[in-house]
Each structure stands twice: as C-alpha cells, then as structure tokens.
Design an enzyme around this catalytic site. Structure first.
Site, short mmCIF file in Angstrom:
data_model
loop_
_atom_site.label_atom_id
_atom_site.label_comp_id
_atom_site.label_asym_id
_atom_site.label_seq_id
_atom_site.Cartn_x
_atom_site.Cartn_y
_atom_site.Cartn_z
N ARG A 177 38.08 22.65 -0.69
CA ARG A 177 37.18 22.17 0.35
C ARG A 177 36.56 21.01 -0.14
O ARG A 177 36.24 20.50 1.48
CB ARG A 177 36.40 23.73 0.08
CG ARG A 177 35.28 23.62 1.56
CD ARG A 177 34.67 24.41 1.86
NE ARG A 177 33.98 24.07 3.26
CZ ARG A 177 32.26 24.42 3.42
NH1 ARG A 177 31.25 24.17 1.79
NH2 ARG A 177 31.62 24.22 4.09
N HIS A 202 36.52 17.79 3.22
CA HIS A 202 35.43 17.51 3.42
C HIS A 202 34.98 15.92 3.42
O HIS A 202 35.20 15.06 4.13
CB HIS A 202 34.45 18.43 3.31
CG HIS A 202 33.78 19.56 3.57
ND1 HIS A 202 32.76 20.07 4.54
CD2 HIS A 202 34.77 20.52 4.70
CE1 HIS A 202 33.04 20.68 4.72
NE2 HIS A 202 34.20 21.45 4.69
N ASP A 203 36.01 15.68 1.74
CA ASP A 203 36.36 14.29 1.89
C ASP A 203 37.00 13.32 3.15
O ASP A 203 36.47 12.71 3.42
CB ASP A 203 36.65 13.95 0.61
CG ASP A 203 36.54 12.21 0.07
OD1 ASP A 203 35.74 11.76 0.34
OD2 ASP A 203 37.62 12.07 -0.70
N GLU A 237 26.25 12.13 2.59
CA GLU A 237 27.13 13.25 2.89
C GLU A 237 26.59 14.43 2.70
O GLU A 237 27.07 15.20 2.92
CB GLU A 237 28.78 12.46 3.23
CG GLU A 237 29.20 11.54 3.39
CD GLU A 237 30.80 11.39 3.56
OE1 GLU A 237 31.45 12.26 3.06
OE2 GLU A 237 30.98 10.46 3.62
N ASN A 272 27.58 20.27 4.76
CA ASN A 272 27.95 20.42 3.51
C ASN A 272 26.72 20.55 2.73
O ASN A 272 26.07 20.91 1.94
CB ASN A 272 28.04 18.73 3.65
CG ASN A 272 29.23 18.60 3.97
OD1 ASN A 272 30.53 18.86 3.61
ND2 ASN A 272 29.57 17.09 3.59
N HIS A 327 41.66 29.31 3.09
CA HIS A 327 40.08 30.87 3.41
C HIS A 327 40.70 32.48 2.67
O HIS A 327 40.37 33.34 2.50
CB HIS A 327 39.65 30.67 4.47
CG HIS A 327 39.03 29.77 5.27
ND1 HIS A 327 38.39 30.03 6.19
CD2 HIS A 327 38.82 28.78 4.49
CE1 HIS A 327 37.29 28.91 6.84
NE2 HIS A 327 37.69 28.26 5.43
N ASP A 365 38.63 36.59 2.89
CA ASP A 365 39.62 38.11 2.70
C ASP A 365 38.98 38.80 1.81
O ASP A 365 38.72 38.75 0.50
CB ASP A 365 40.86 37.57 1.78
CG ASP A 365 41.19 38.65 1.89
OD1 ASP A 365 41.51 38.98 2.06
OD2 ASP A 365 42.37 37.80 1.45
#
Length: 322
Positions: free
Chosen positions: A65, A69-70, A91, A97, A196, A242
């Site tokens: 993740r 996100h980077d 950020e 974040n 996920h 999950d």
C-alpha cells in the site's frame, strides 16, 4: 488500513512490458539498473523486508500500500516518505494517509542497510518498489521483475494526495477514472484491489457499510463485523479485509465480493452489477490469472511518472532531503 493487494512465489514474465510503457522516462528504467553500481542491492533489500514481514505479517500489506500511495502522488518518487518541514508539505499528514499508511521505518531500515554497501547509489523510490515485490513474495504472493532507476523527489504534495488518492468511499466510475488518470485500466484496478486479500481496515472506514442494511452486503457478514465496530465508537478498531484467509495472498478476496462480503465500499463496488463484475468473476475462478495480472499491474503502477537521469536526487535518509 492496509490496502493493497499460496500458490507459491510465482515469478511472472513480462516481456510485453515494453508494449505497455511508451513514455520516454520509462524507457530508462531497467531491472538491471544496479547490476554494476550496487550488485547486492536487491539481495540486501529482500533480506531486510523478509525480516520485517517475519516480525509482523501484516507489514506485507502495509508495504504494498505504501508503494501504491507513493505512485499515485507525483509518480513513484518516494515523496510519501518525506517528513513535514517549513518548505515541504508532507503527504503523511493528510487523509487518507494520516494515522493509516505505515511501514516507513521498514523502508528506512532497508535504506540503511543498502547505504552500508553502496552509499548514495540506490534511491528510496526504488527501495519502495522492490519492497512491495518482496513483501508480496514473503507471504506467498507473486513476484515480478521490478524496473529500477527511479530517483527521489525533493518535494511532496499533501494537496495532490488529497485529490489523487482514491477515497475508500468512492463509487465505481470514480475509481475507474482515478486509475485511468494514472494510465491504469479497469482491469489493473481490479487486480491491484486484490491486494486486499491481506491487511486490515479501521472501523470508521467501513462503519456506514455494515450498518446500512443495504442489499449489497451479506447480513451475516455485517453482523459479524459489527461486533468489533460499534455504531458510535471504536473508530480505530481493526478488521481484516479478508475475513476468511486474512494472512494468505490468494484469490479469496474476489470470492468474498461475489458473496457480498466486501468490507469497504470500494471493494464491493467492483462486483455490484457494473462493468468490472466479469473481471471479479474471472479472478475468483482462476487464481493464476489473478496472480499474473497483479504482477503486471504492479509493474505498470511502478512506472508512473518516475524521475530519471538528472531529475531528482538520491536521498541518504528517505524521510528528508539529504
């Protein structure tokens, strides 16, 4: 929340990558970029990442993740790692974040080890990309050839993070557009959402869904989730994305969606009568297709707007301009 994305550590061949990557900067990236300047870089990073995941299996999802996100903010330039300063708008401190993205210390630890053998050579952006691959492999997920040669940014943008990172409350069309803006297809989006299969989410991100009594959520699943997510408290309580196989990188995530057991709204919209239903169905039936596509999509994501050549710098410490 860890987002992201058994069947053994499958190494996927990506000779078709050249057809997918046509931007001039991408042509400068190569899996062998450090073969002469730091030949032991990848082994050193892998050892560090395996140790971190061994200590905490959840970290695998966090590192995947973190790379995602980077790349969605200014491209894959390690801008997400920069701390706030008078001249840098971090950020780290903006939604989605803040108090959510994690694994920064794992990347810094890997960077320190690499600096010991090759000071000033390997970028933090490349370490992030390699860490995501090694984290996947460490928990039984696919492996892939990581293109290397990215350089690190000297800036960050909290404002772009707010606009370009998909919200966990987005509808399908918004998600498709957000990924298309980064050169990723709807199929890439569904494949990457398969991360996920690992990780956890905070209660406040899925509370509305489990208390909605909607037709798009299994009633028994919602009831189970409410036990750890009260209607008016416990915002930071964690739940596995999950519920069935939370620690295995498999295709069960897609089977969950077909049973209306997606935890986040952005999970379930992938199978809700829309254009991505057929992809979810395909991945639920064919785990090897999912694993192959996941690796391909991670490569495409890792090639988003890299800094190469004389652009950017090589940070000595990932959290600061150094």
């Amino acid at each position: 929340m860890d987002s992201i994305y058994f069947f053994g550590n499958i190494v996927v061949s990506f000779t078709v990558l050249i057809l997918l990557c046509n931007a001039p900067s991408e042509a400068q990236l190569s899996p062998s970029f450090y073969s002469s300047t730091c030949p032991n870089a990848l082994t050193t990073i892998r050892t560090s990442i395996r140790q971190a995941v061994s200590r905490e299996r959840r970290m695998a999802a966090s590192l995947i993740r973190l790379h995602f996100h980077d790349c969605f903010v200014q491209g894959c330039d390690a801008s997400i790692l920069l701390d706030e300063t008078p001249s840098i708008q971090s950020e780290k401190t903006v939604f989605p974040n803040v108090n959510s993205v994690r694994g920064f210390e794992v990347i810094e630890a890997a960077k320190r080890e690499v600096e010991k053998i090759c000071p000033g050579v390997v970028s933090c952006a490349d370490i992030l990309a390699v860490a995501a691959r090694d984290a996947s492999a460490a928990v039984g997920g696919p492996s892939w050839n990581v293109n290397l040669g990215r350089r690190d940014s000297t800036t960050a943008s909290g404002s772009v993070a707010k606009t370009d990172l998909p919200s966990p409350f987005s509808n399908l069309s918004t998600l498709i557009s957000a990924f298309a803006n980064k050169g990723l297809s709807a199929r890439d989006m569904v494949a990457l959402s398969g991360s996920h299969t690992l990780g956890q989410s905070q209660c406040f991100l899925f509370r509305n869904r489990i208390y909605s009594n909607g037709t798009d959520i299994d009633a028994g699943f919602a009831s189970t989730r409410r036990r750890q997510c009260p209607s008016n408290s416990g915002d930071s309580n964690l739940a596995a994305l999950d519920l069935v196989t939370p620690n295995s990188f498999d295709n069960n995530y897609f089977k969950n969606l077909m049973q209306r057991k997606g935890l986040l709204q952005t999970d379930q919209v992938l199978f809700s009568g829309g254009s991505t239903d057929s992809i979810v169905s395909e991945y639920s039936r064919n785990p090897r297709t999912f694993l192959s596509d996941f690796g391909n999509s991670m490569i495409k994501m890792g090639d988003i707007e890299p800094l190469t050549g004389q652009n950017g710098i090589i940070r000595r410490i990932c959290s600061a301009i150094s």
